[in-house]
Design a protein around this motif. Sequence first.
Motif, PDB file in Angstrom:
ATOM      1  N   LEU A   1      31.621  25.114  50.380  1.00  0.00           N
ATOM      2  CA  LEU A   1      30.350  24.691  51.116  1.00  0.00           C
ATOM      3  C   LEU A   1      29.903  23.321  50.496  1.00  0.00           C
ATOM      4  N   ALA A   2      30.328  22.888  49.374  1.00  0.00           N
ATOM      5  CA  ALA A   2      29.709  21.660  48.865  1.00  0.00           C
ATOM      6  C   ALA A   2      30.515  20.365  49.874  1.00  0.00           C
ATOM      7  N   LEU A   3      31.742  20.755  50.282  1.00  0.00           N
ATOM      8  CA  LEU A   3      32.470  19.714  51.254  1.00  0.00           C
ATOM      9  C   LEU A   3      32.299  19.885  52.596  1.00  0.00           C
ATOM     10  N   TYR A   4      31.816  21.092  52.983  1.00  0.00           N
ATOM     11  CA  TYR A   4      31.530  21.105  54.523  1.00  0.00           C
ATOM     12  C   TYR A   4      30.121  21.613  54.547  1.00  0.00           C
ATOM     13  N   ASP A   5      29.159  20.700  54.982  1.00  0.00           N
ATOM     14  CA  ASP A   5      27.705  20.867  54.848  1.00  0.00           C
ATOM     15  C   ASP A   5      27.531  21.484  56.337  1.00  0.00           C
ATOM     16  N   LYS A   6      26.057  21.635  56.476  1.00  0.00           N
ATOM     17  CA  LYS A   6      25.642  22.391  57.797  1.00  0.00           C
ATOM     18  C   LYS A   6      25.928  21.579  58.959  1.00  0.00           C
ATOM     19  N   ASP A   7      25.913  20.305  58.688  1.00  0.00           N
ATOM     20  CA  ASP A   7      26.273  19.434  60.061  1.00  0.00           C
ATOM     21  C   ASP A   7      27.956  19.308  60.217  1.00  0.00           C
ATOM     22  N   THR A   8      28.734  19.900  59.624  1.00  0.00           N
ATOM     23  CA  THR A   8      30.042  19.816  59.665  1.00  0.00           C
ATOM     24  C   THR A   8      30.451  20.524  61.154  1.00  0.00           C
ATOM     25  N   PRO A   9      31.191  20.089  61.988  1.00  0.00           N
ATOM     26  CA  PRO A   9      31.755  20.681  63.221  1.00  0.00           C
ATOM     27  C   PRO A   9      32.655  21.972  62.689  1.00  0.00           C
ATOM     28  N   ASP A  10      32.658  23.083  63.117  1.00  0.00           N
ATOM     29  CA  ASP A  10      33.648  24.010  62.890  1.00  0.00           C
ATOM     30  C   ASP A  10      33.556  24.563  61.508  1.00  0.00           C
ATOM     31  N   ARG A  11      32.554  24.527  60.850  1.00  0.00           N
ATOM     32  CA  ARG A  11      32.131  24.590  59.359  1.00  0.00           C
ATOM     33  C   ARG A  11      32.722  25.821  58.977  1.00  0.00           C
ATOM     34  N   TRP A  12      32.298  27.173  59.723  1.00  0.00           N
ATOM     35  CA  TRP A  12      33.189  28.190  58.884  1.00  0.00           C
ATOM     36  C   TRP A  12      34.386  28.481  59.037  1.00  0.00           C
ATOM     37  N   GLN A  13      34.981  27.790  59.948  1.00  0.00           N
ATOM     38  CA  GLN A  13      36.682  27.910  59.854  1.00  0.00           C
ATOM     39  C   GLN A  13      37.163  27.059  59.204  1.00  0.00           C
ATOM     40  N   ASN A  14      36.620  25.785  58.735  1.00  0.00           N
ATOM     41  CA  ASN A  14      36.798  25.031  57.498  1.00  0.00           C
ATOM     42  C   ASN A  14      36.828  25.844  56.387  1.00  0.00           C
ATOM     43  N   VAL A  15      35.693  26.435  56.086  1.00  0.00           N
ATOM     44  CA  VAL A  15      35.360  26.969  55.032  1.00  0.00           C
ATOM     45  C   VAL A  15      36.643  28.342  54.793  1.00  0.00           C
ATOM     46  N   ALA A  16      36.595  28.961  55.815  1.00  0.00           N
ATOM     47  CA  ALA A  16      37.848  30.276  55.799  1.00  0.00           C
ATOM     48  C   ALA A  16      39.040  29.731  55.458  1.00  0.00           C
ATOM     49  N   LYS A  17      39.484  28.452  55.909  1.00  0.00           N
ATOM     50  CA  LYS A  17      40.797  27.852  55.594  1.00  0.00           C
ATOM     51  C   LYS A  17      40.796  27.611  54.155  1.00  0.00           C
ATOM     52  N   ALA A  18      39.832  27.150  53.722  1.00  0.00           N
ATOM     53  CA  ALA A  18      39.647  26.597  52.082  1.00  0.00           C
ATOM     54  C   ALA A  18      39.787  27.676  51.304  1.00  0.00           C
ATOM     55  N   VAL A  19      39.206  28.955  51.613  1.00  0.00           N
ATOM     56  CA  VAL A  19      39.062  30.201  50.994  1.00  0.00           C
ATOM     57  C   VAL A  19      40.639  30.987  50.880  1.00  0.00           C
ATOM     58  N   GLY A  20      41.062  30.852  52.218  1.00  0.00           N
ATOM     59  CA  GLY A  20      42.008  31.807  52.502  1.00  0.00           C
ATOM     60  C   GLY A  20      42.150  33.135  52.649  1.00  0.00           C
ATOM     61  N   GLU A  21      42.761  33.894  53.492  1.00  0.00           N
ATOM     62  CA  GLU A  21      42.412  35.312  53.541  1.00  0.00           C
ATOM     63  C   GLU A  21      41.355  35.790  53.894  1.00  0.00           C
ATOM     64  N   LYS A  22      40.270  35.004  54.389  1.00  0.00           N
ATOM     65  CA  LYS A  22      38.878  35.143  54.892  1.00  0.00           C
ATOM     66  C   LYS A  22      38.823  34.785  56.510  1.00  0.00           C
ATOM     67  N   THR A  23      38.178  35.530  57.080  1.00  0.00           N
ATOM     68  CA  THR A  23      37.855  35.034  58.528  1.00  0.00           C
ATOM     69  C   THR A  23      36.549  34.120  58.137  1.00  0.00           C
ATOM     70  N   PRO A  24      36.332  33.209  59.656  1.00  0.00           N
ATOM     71  CA  PRO A  24      35.138  32.519  59.627  1.00  0.00           C
ATOM     72  C   PRO A  24      33.756  33.416  59.576  1.00  0.00           C
ATOM     73  N   GLU A  25      33.916  34.689  60.060  1.00  0.00           N
ATOM     74  CA  GLU A  25      32.872  35.392  60.102  1.00  0.00           C
ATOM     75  C   GLU A  25      32.459  35.915  58.927  1.00  0.00           C
ATOM     76  N   GLU A  26      33.725  36.193  58.053  1.00  0.00           N
ATOM     77  CA  GLU A  26      33.645  36.799  56.467  1.00  0.00           C
ATOM     78  C   GLU A  26      32.924  35.863  55.676  1.00  0.00           C
ATOM     79  N   VAL A  27      33.160  34.290  55.974  1.00  0.00           N
ATOM     80  CA  VAL A  27      32.704  33.453  55.028  1.00  0.00           C
ATOM     81  C   VAL A  27      31.178  33.072  55.296  1.00  0.00           C
ATOM     82  N   LYS A  28      30.849  33.115  56.611  1.00  0.00           N
ATOM     83  CA  LYS A  28      29.467  32.960  57.028  1.00  0.00           C
ATOM     84  C   LYS A  28      28.658  34.295  56.431  1.00  0.00           C
ATOM     85  N   ARG A  29      29.141  35.411  56.561  1.00  0.00           N
ATOM     86  CA  ARG A  29      28.549  36.548  56.116  1.00  0.00           C
ATOM     87  C   ARG A  29      28.161  36.550  54.667  1.00  0.00           C
TER      88      ARG A  29
END
Length: 100
Positions: free
Chosen positions: A27-55
């Motif tokens: 979240l600190a790396l990919y701020d709200k203006d980052t394109p494909d933010r939730w996909q990037n966060v999901a990749k960083a977390v691992g084993e979570k979908t973009p929908e799960e990290v957004k929720r």
Amino acid sequence: MASTSLTSSRSLSSWTPTQNKQFEKALALYDKDTPDRWQNVAKAVGEKTPEEVKRHYEILLQDLQHIESGQVPIPNYKNTLSTGRGVANEHRILKSLRFQ
């Protein structure tokens, strides 16, 4: 962290402490203006979908609103020095996050 206390019963999937830490860092790396933010966060977390990290983020925001409005008491830690820099680091990370 978002998987504790208020949110544990609302979470659609369980989050390990390691995943929560990866989530916070992403979240600190990919701020709200980052394109494909939730996909990037999901990749960083691992084993979570973009929908799960957004929720998870939405739940975190709800928890912060409850805390800031005084609905959740702040714990009275007896000795924060014994935890090293953990508490200070958590506080620094949360302050660095830019919420919508």
